[in-house]
Design a protein around this motif. Structure first.
Motif, PDB file in Angstrom:
ATOM      1  N   ALA A 156       0.839  -1.200   0.000  1.00 19.80           N
ATOM      2  CA  ALA A 156       0.000   0.000   0.000  1.00 19.80           C
ATOM      3  C   ALA A 156       0.876   1.253   0.000  1.00 19.80           C
ATOM      4  O   ALA A 156       0.574   2.240  -0.686  1.00 19.80           O
ATOM      5  N   TYR A 192      -1.707  -7.782  -5.035  1.00 14.64           N
ATOM      6  CA  TYR A 192      -0.725  -6.700  -5.020  1.00 14.64           C
ATOM      7  C   TYR A 192      -0.628  -6.015  -6.386  1.00 14.64           C
ATOM      8  O   TYR A 192      -0.507  -4.791  -6.476  1.00 14.64           O
ATOM      9  N   THR A 195      -3.435  -3.700  -6.834  1.00 13.79           N
ATOM     10  CA  THR A 195      -3.209  -2.477  -6.065  1.00 13.79           C
ATOM     11  C   THR A 195      -2.365  -1.489  -6.858  1.00 13.79           C
ATOM     12  O   THR A 195      -2.662  -0.287  -6.900  1.00 13.79           O
TER      13      THR A 195
END
Length: 474
Positions: A156, A192, A195
């Motif tokens: 993140a 991931y 993201t």
């Protein structure tokens, strides 16, 4: 050559410089440098350099300059560091505790040099690693988490960081090349990547990465005024074993560096910061695998050569730092004469030692004879100089697996057999590992370009690298 390198490793006087030379270097370099490379060998100590240079048979490119400075790596309490604490020290200029990612001893975020240069001066930033890009060393450049295991939070942070180019391995620590739509792609890796896609990254993956980046560079070269897309390129960098590079060759860690540097130089006139980590040197140390180690160091040195090629084209504007986060394996040179005579045997090993052990174990599970397994061991290790006593021990280890099921005997698997055989081979070569973990041996830092003399500091620490770079570029 070998004698020369041992002298470099052993003599600390080479890292001493006068205050005048440092001040002059600072003045000469002021406001000129706008291209910065920080190249990190994970687990890369002085003896890894010496053994690899002996195996390569010529001076490593990284050893070609005159800045060759022993560097302290211990974490804030004086203990042997891990990659998180040392990676944070290099990135953020602070000593912190083991496991910390971009935070100080009180778990407070500290901005990395790369992030500061992006925010303050508009630098492009590239993060490259041959290991997982959410692992400790690369993560310290963009993330702020109290534990290195907090991978979800680290990714993140990467998405929020706006790092311009992320390249090398998978986002997770994995040694497999998956394409985007591969059904075997681990679910967490898929999450991931989504993201990063949501954060505006273009994603290339698997062996087609080399062709994709080549095509991307052609577009950039023809349209340098167009801002470069944020890119994540995930393909495990190629490291050659015994086979010659051919159709199976995909992309090297140096290829990633060249793409980022050349693309940034065309599209961002403010400058760039590139951190590159060769992470598998560390894993070769944990595995006490000297044959694997020399191949990884050779790949790392070729990436250094790529950076120095760029530096040669921009000599007044480019600073190249080569360092390590710590040493792994406690590698020792026991007999320099044996090393000089026998080191080439390390190139004959045909695969990583852990994989070699798996091959032996598969033969054991098939109940193959000890003699056939020993013949396979010799072939895969490329070594047939075992003594009669050693061969008898290997045979005995194999045959523990063939004892009756109710026998009270410790069975010895293929991995343990490979470890023992490799240790005997290393003894023949004149080297030995003393641990499977990290050591507190000082690592070596090299510097090339304007201001390099600042790094000739007898008190150099991983946490002072940042301030010295800042003195040169600000």
């Amino acid at each position: 050559m070998l004698k020369h390198l041992f002298t470099l490793v052993m003599i600390g006087a080479l890292c001493i410089s006068t205050a005048c030379s440092s001040v002059c270097a600072k003045d000469d370099a002021k406001s000129k440098v706008k291209y910065v490379f920080v190249l990190i060998g994970d687990g890369f100590g002085p003896n890894q350099r010496a053994v690899a240079e002996a195996a390569v048979g010529k001076q490593l490119v990284m050893n070609s300059g005159d800045v060759f400075t022993p560097t302290d790596t211990n974490e804030i309490h004086g203990w042997t560091t891990d990659s998180a604490a040392s990676g944070t020290a290099i990135a953020c200029g602070i000593k912190t505790y083991n496991g910390a990612i971009g935070v100080d001893e009180n778990k407070k975020p500290v901005e990395s040099l790369s992030a500061a240069l992006k925010r303050e001066r508009g630098f492009a930033v590239g993060i490259i690693s041959s290991c997982g890009l959410s692992d400790a060393t690369p993560a310290a450049q963009y993330a702020h988490q109290e534990k290195r295991s907090m991978r979800n939070q680290i990714i993140a942070d990467l998405a929020k960081s706006n790092v311009d180019f992320v390249g090398g391995s998978l986002l997770l620590h994995c040694n497999t090349n998956y394409i985007l739509d591969d059904p075997a792609l681990p679910p967490q890796e898929k999450t991931y990547r989504k993201t990063l896609e949501a954060a505006g990254y273009t994603i290339y993956s698997g062996k087609p990465v080399k062709a994709a980046l080549d095509a991307e560079y052609e577009i950039i070269k023809n349209n340098p005024s167009v801002p470069m897309n944020k890119i994540y390129a995930g393909c495990q960098p190629y490291v050659a074993w015994n086979q010659k590079p051919g159709a199976d060759k995909w992309i090297s860690i140096g290829d990633y560096l060249t793409f980022a540097a050349e693309s940034f130089a065309l599209t961002n006139k403010n400058g760039f910061f590139i951190m590159l980590e060769c992470g598998w040197i560390d894993h070769s140390g944990h595995n006490n695998d000297s044959a694997w180690m020399i191949r990884e160091v050779r790949a790392f040195d070729r990436a250094v050569a790529a950076a120095l090629e760029f530096q040669a084209a921009h000599p007044e504007e480019t600073l190249v730092i080569v360092t390590a986060d710590h040493e792994t394996g406690g590698l020792q040179i026991v007999d320099p004469e044996k090393l000089k005579k026998n080191v080439q045997l390390l190139w004959k090993q045909k695969m990583r030692k852990d994989k070699l052990g798996q091959e032996l174990h598969a033969m054991i599970k098939k109940q193959m004879s000890a003699n056939k397994i020993i013949a396979k061991l010799k072939d895969l290790m490329g070594f047939d100089k075992f003594t009669a006593e050693q061969l008898a021990q290997i045979k005995g280890m194999i045959e523990t697996n063939y004892a009756p099921k109710n026998a009270k005997i410790r069975r010895i698997g293929g991995g343990e057999i490979a470890n023992k055989a490799a240790a005997w081979r290393d003894e023949y070569v004149g080297i030995k590992y003393t641990t499977g973990g990290h050591s507190n041996a000082k690592v070596i830092t090299n510097a090339f370009g304007p201001g390099a003399e600042l790094f000739k500091d007898p008190e150099l620490k991983n946490s002072t690298l940042r301030s010295k770079i800042e003195q040169i570029i600000k």
